[in-house]
Structures are given as structure tokens and as C-alpha cells.
Design a protein around this motif. Structure first.
Motif, PDB file in Angstrom:
ATOM      1  N   GLU A 169       0.818  -1.211   0.000  1.00 16.25           N
ATOM      2  CA  GLU A 169       0.000   0.000   0.000  1.00 16.25           C
ATOM      3  C   GLU A 169       0.851   1.260   0.000  1.00 16.25           C
ATOM      4  OE1 GLU A 169      -3.858   1.702  -0.199  1.00 16.25           O
ATOM      5  OE2 GLU A 169      -3.136  -0.354  -0.420  1.00 16.25           O
ATOM      6  N   GLU A 201      -8.807   1.879 -11.611  1.00 16.09           N
ATOM      7  CA  GLU A 201      -9.318   2.073 -10.253  1.00 16.09           C
ATOM      8  C   GLU A 201      -8.174   2.401  -9.297  1.00 16.09           C
ATOM      9  OE1 GLU A 201     -10.299   1.418  -6.240  1.00 16.09           O
ATOM     10  OE2 GLU A 201      -9.051  -0.022  -7.314  1.00 16.09           O
ATOM     11  N   LEU A 202      -7.058   1.715  -9.430  1.00 15.40           N
ATOM     12  CA  LEU A 202      -5.895   1.989  -8.590  1.00 15.40           C
ATOM     13  C   LEU A 202      -5.326   3.376  -8.865  1.00 15.40           C
ATOM     14  CD1 LEU A 202      -4.183  -1.506  -8.882  1.00 15.40           C
ATOM     15  CD2 LEU A 202      -4.913  -0.438  -6.734  1.00 15.40           C
ATOM     16  N   ASP A 204      -6.923   6.052  -9.899  1.00 13.72           N
ATOM     17  CA  ASP A 204      -7.795   7.044  -9.281  1.00 13.72           C
ATOM     18  C   ASP A 204      -7.604   7.088  -7.768  1.00 13.72           C
ATOM     19  OD1 ASP A 204      -8.937   7.916 -11.633  1.00 13.72           O
ATOM     20  OD2 ASP A 204     -10.676   6.592 -11.505  1.00 13.72           O
ATOM     21  N   ARG A 205      -7.485   5.918  -7.175  1.00 17.68           N
ATOM     22  CA  ARG A 205      -7.370   5.858  -5.717  1.00 17.68           C
ATOM     23  C   ARG A 205      -6.049   6.442  -5.221  1.00 17.68           C
ATOM     24  NH1 ARG A 205      -6.988   0.096  -3.150  1.00 17.68           N
ATOM     25  NH2 ARG A 205      -8.451  -0.288  -4.870  1.00 17.68           N
ATOM     26  N   HIS A 206      -4.987   6.249  -6.012  1.00 14.08           N
ATOM     27  CA  HIS A 206      -3.664   6.643  -5.527  1.00 14.08           C
ATOM     28  C   HIS A 206      -3.028   7.782  -6.337  1.00 14.08           C
ATOM     29  CE1 HIS A 206      -3.625   3.304  -2.726  1.00 14.08           C
ATOM     30  NE2 HIS A 206      -3.965   2.476  -3.697  1.00 14.08           N
ATOM     31  N   ASP A 207      -3.755   8.320  -7.306  1.00 17.52           N
ATOM     32  CA  ASP A 207      -3.308   9.515  -8.027  1.00 17.52           C
ATOM     33  C   ASP A 207      -1.996   9.285  -8.784  1.00 17.52           C
ATOM     34  OD1 ASP A 207      -3.268  12.106  -8.987  1.00 17.52           O
ATOM     35  OD2 ASP A 207      -2.334  12.935  -7.182  1.00 17.52           O
TER      36      ASP A 207
END
Length: 397
Positions: A169, A201-202, A204-207
Motif C-alpha cells: 500500500e 481504479e488503482l 484514481d485511488r492513488h493519483d
């Protein structure tokens, strides 16, 4: 890989794979009784498409003018039209969402320098993620841009899919960009829509940004590969946010010497890349831009090339045995010792192939997923592919 972070960036890079291969062969000679087969480089050696010479001759006057680094509107419009046809896209703006490139090598390397901020964040430099094994330009780009490379293992157990679940993460949280290559060089793996959806999706979540190396998009065994922009649009991302794709005429049109390709996607990322390239100045000569526009507009020669590659794959595996890869014109073959096998193939059978170790990198556990494989390129047609298979089967180490 060993920690070299205190060295100057360029010194952190090892020798390029073909330099390593040259060193491996130094002092050794190929079997003089056999004609040499060069299956080391991914250099298509097919006849030129018929329109190349005529288009070039009609536009020779363009050599007297400076070309734009972004590419002329005729070329960018041809690229946009091809992207729309190939991926069933509603719209691609040739003005804001497309650039020309001097092949994918240039653009894949330079993009990291446009998108990576090398300053430390939360006490560490940003990460650039990449498949492992890989096209080594990704690694060179990450290191020289001041990022930390993070390797996604691509193993036989997973069908050579880059393992997104293996990323901690804290790495995702500090990722600047990820490289994805589909069809893969060197393994032939192809990303499906679900894989791209997970990546988006990843992102977007983590920029972070996604850079898709689509160089082998038109070379596949059965099903035409999906594309990042195609999946993005299906998800309603009509602006292709966070997405950039790179492609080239080197493989699609068997024109590696033209050094012509495309960059397309998110207009904001394109804008940033355009600024960088306005300083670095890689511009395609105008006559070659006309040839490139003709190449992106013609599918007849692409279908002919695909037929040759499919025949070559069938011929090779008909002799060698094993499963035909889903994409690309490379074969990725397990061997006991890849360097020893490559050297023996050179000395015994006058064949040049690339050890898989040279296309991978050691991870934090000291494991190189490319070890124990060799890569061979089927670029000379089915008869040559059959002979290559026969000779590789005869190698003894």
C-alpha cells in the motif's frame, strides 16, 4: 536490485541488454558451417509496404523545412482516425490528445521525465512501477527521472501477468506512474479489460498515471488485444484521464528504421509532455510524417504482416513444441541456464538469442524473473522460424 541510490543516476544503470550479449559472446565464434540466424533483436524484416517509396518521393521537399515536435496536423489526424477505428472510440482530438513520436523508445523513456517529480515525499522518492521482465527502457527512464523502480513479477505461474496484488500500500500511495506492456515484450501476455479496469481504479485511488506500451498491439495469435483508451471510454472516461498510450510503426508496419510512432490520451498529460519535448526537440522529418500518415491509414499491409507472423509462430511451435503465445512475435522459452544456453546456441548453431536475465531485474529478494528463459524473435518468416526451432532444439548445454 542492489541499492545504488547514492550513485549518479546514469551510473545506476547497468549495461543495455545487447551490450551484455556482446560481452557474453566476446572471444566466441558462431558455428562457421551454418548461416547465422539473428533472433536477438525485435526488428521486423518484412518487405516494405508498397506506398512507402512513392509517398516519400512525392514529399522530398519537406527535408528543407524544420518539422514541428508535435507532428503535423495531417499525421496527428491520421493517428486519431486510426485509434478511433482500432478501438471503436467515439472521439480522439488530434490537436489536444495526440502527438507524433520518434518511435516508442523515445516516448517511453521521456515520459517519465515529464511525469515524475523526483523530490522526496513522506521521506522517499516516488515510485515508477513496471513489469519484470521488461523492455529495459522503463527501468532506465525511472532511474534517470529520479524515481525508484518497483518491479511487478511476471511469472509462469500467473501466466506472466504483472502481479498488481504484490504491491504494498505504501508503494501505491507514492506511485507517479506505471508502465504496462500488452502484448508483452518479452512474454507475449495480453492484458484483458478486467486488468485495465483494475489499473484505472488503482490510478484514481492513488493519483498516478498509466503509460501503456502498445507496440505489439497488431501482432496476436487469436483475439485482437483490448486497449487502455478503449476500456477508459467504456468506463465513461471520455477525456482518457490518467491514461497515455504509446505505439509505433516499427512492429505494426515493419518500419523500424522510420522511427515513427504515436502518443495519445489525457490532454493534460499530453500538454505536459509537449512542454518537455519542446525543449528536447525530437521531431520527425516532414517527408517521413507523410509516409507515417499513409501507414496509419492503411490496414492491408498490417493484415499481410499479421498473417506472416501467425505462420511463423505456427511453424516454430510445430517443430519446437509448446504453447503459442497470445501476442507479439517473440517466443519466451524456459531453459536450464539462459546465459549458458544463449552462448551454446551461438557457438553450436550460429543463432543469436537473448538471455531472459538481461530483460529482468533482481527484486528485493534477489530474484530475477527473467532468469531461466530465453527470448527469440520470429522476424524472418515461417521457413526461418522452422529452421530456428530445429536449431534451438539441437542446442546442448
Amino acid at each position: 536490485m542492489p541499492d545504488k541510490s547514492n550513485q549518479p543516476r546514469l551510473e545506476q544503470l547497468g549495461a543495455y541488454p545487447f551490450e551484455r550479449l556482446k560481452d557474453l559472446f566476446d572471444g566466441h565464434t558462431p558455428n562457421p558451417e551454418l548461416p547465422h540466424i539473428d533472433a536477438g533483436a525485435g526488428e521486423p524484416r518484412l518487405p516494405l509496404p508498397g506506398f512507402v517509396a512513392d509517398t516519400l518521393n512525392k514529399n522530398l521537399g519537406g527535408f528543407s523545412k524544420y518539422p514541428s515536435t508535435i507532428g503535423g496536423i495531417e499525421l496527428r489526424s491520421a493517428i486519431a482516425a486510426w485509434l478511433k477505428r482500432r478501438y471503436n472510440l467515439a472521439e480522439v482530438d488530434p490537436v489536444t490528445q495526440v502527438l507524433s513520436a520518434n518511435g516508442t523508445r523515445e516516448s517511453l523513456f521521456a515520459i517519465a521525465h515529464a511525469l515524475v517529480n523526483p523530490d522526496t515525499q513522506n521521506g522517499e522518492r516516488p515510485y515508477v512501477l513496471m513489469p519484470n521482465p521488461m523492455y529495459q527502457i522503463y527501468l532506465g527512464a525511472a532511474i534517470t527521472a529520479g524515481a525508484q523502480p518497483w518491479f511487478l513479477p511476471c511469472t509462469q505461474a500467473s501466466g506472466f501477468a504483472p502481479d498488481l496484488a504484490s504491491v504494498p500500500e505504501h508503494v501505491w500511495a507514492n506511485t507517479a506512474l506505471i508502465y504496462v506492456c500488452s502484448p508483452s515484450n518479452p512474454t507475449g501476455w495480453i492484458a484483458d479489460e478486467a486488468y485495465y479496469r483494475e489499473l484505472l481504479e488503482l490510478a484514481d485511488r492513488h493519483d498516478f498515471s498509466i503509460v501503456s506500451d502498445d507496440c505489439y498491439s497488431e501482432i496476436f495469435w487469436q483475439k485482437k488485444p483490448a486497449g487502455l483508451l478503449e476500456v477508459a471510454e467504456k468506463l465513461g472516461r471520455t477525456d482518457f484521464s490518467r491514461c497515455l498510450v504509446m505505439n509505433s510503426l516499427s512492429k505494426r508496419s515493419a518500419l523500424p528504421g522510420m522511427r515513427s510512432g504515436l502518443i495519445a490520451g489525457d490532454a493534460e498529460l499530453i500538454k505536459r509532455f509537449t512542454k518537455l519535448r519542446s525543449y528536447t526537440g525530437p521531431a520527425t522529418p516532414l517527408p517521413l510524417q507523410h509516409v507515417a500518415a499513409a501507414a496509419w491509414s492503411d490496414e492491408v499491409h498490417v493484415a499481410q504482416h499479421l498473417d506472416v507472423y501467425r505462420q511463423s509462430l505456427k511453424a516454430f511451435f510445430g517443430v519446437y513444441g509448446g504453447d503459442i503465445p497470445a501476442g507479439s512475435f517473440f517466443v519466451w522459452l524456459p531453459v536450464a541456464d539462459d546465459e549458458a544456453f544463449a552462448l551454446a546456441a551461438y557457438e553450436q548453431q550460429a543463432v543469436t538469442i537473448l538471455p531472459g536475465t538481461y530483460l529482468g531485474a533482481e527484486d528485493s529478494n534477489g530474484i530475477n524473473p527473467g532468469a531461466g528463459f530465453i527470448r527469440a524473435a520470429l522476424v524472418d518468416g515461417p521457413d526461418a522460424a522452422k529452421e530456428l526451432a530445429r536449431r534451438l532444439k539441437a542446442v546442448r548445454i
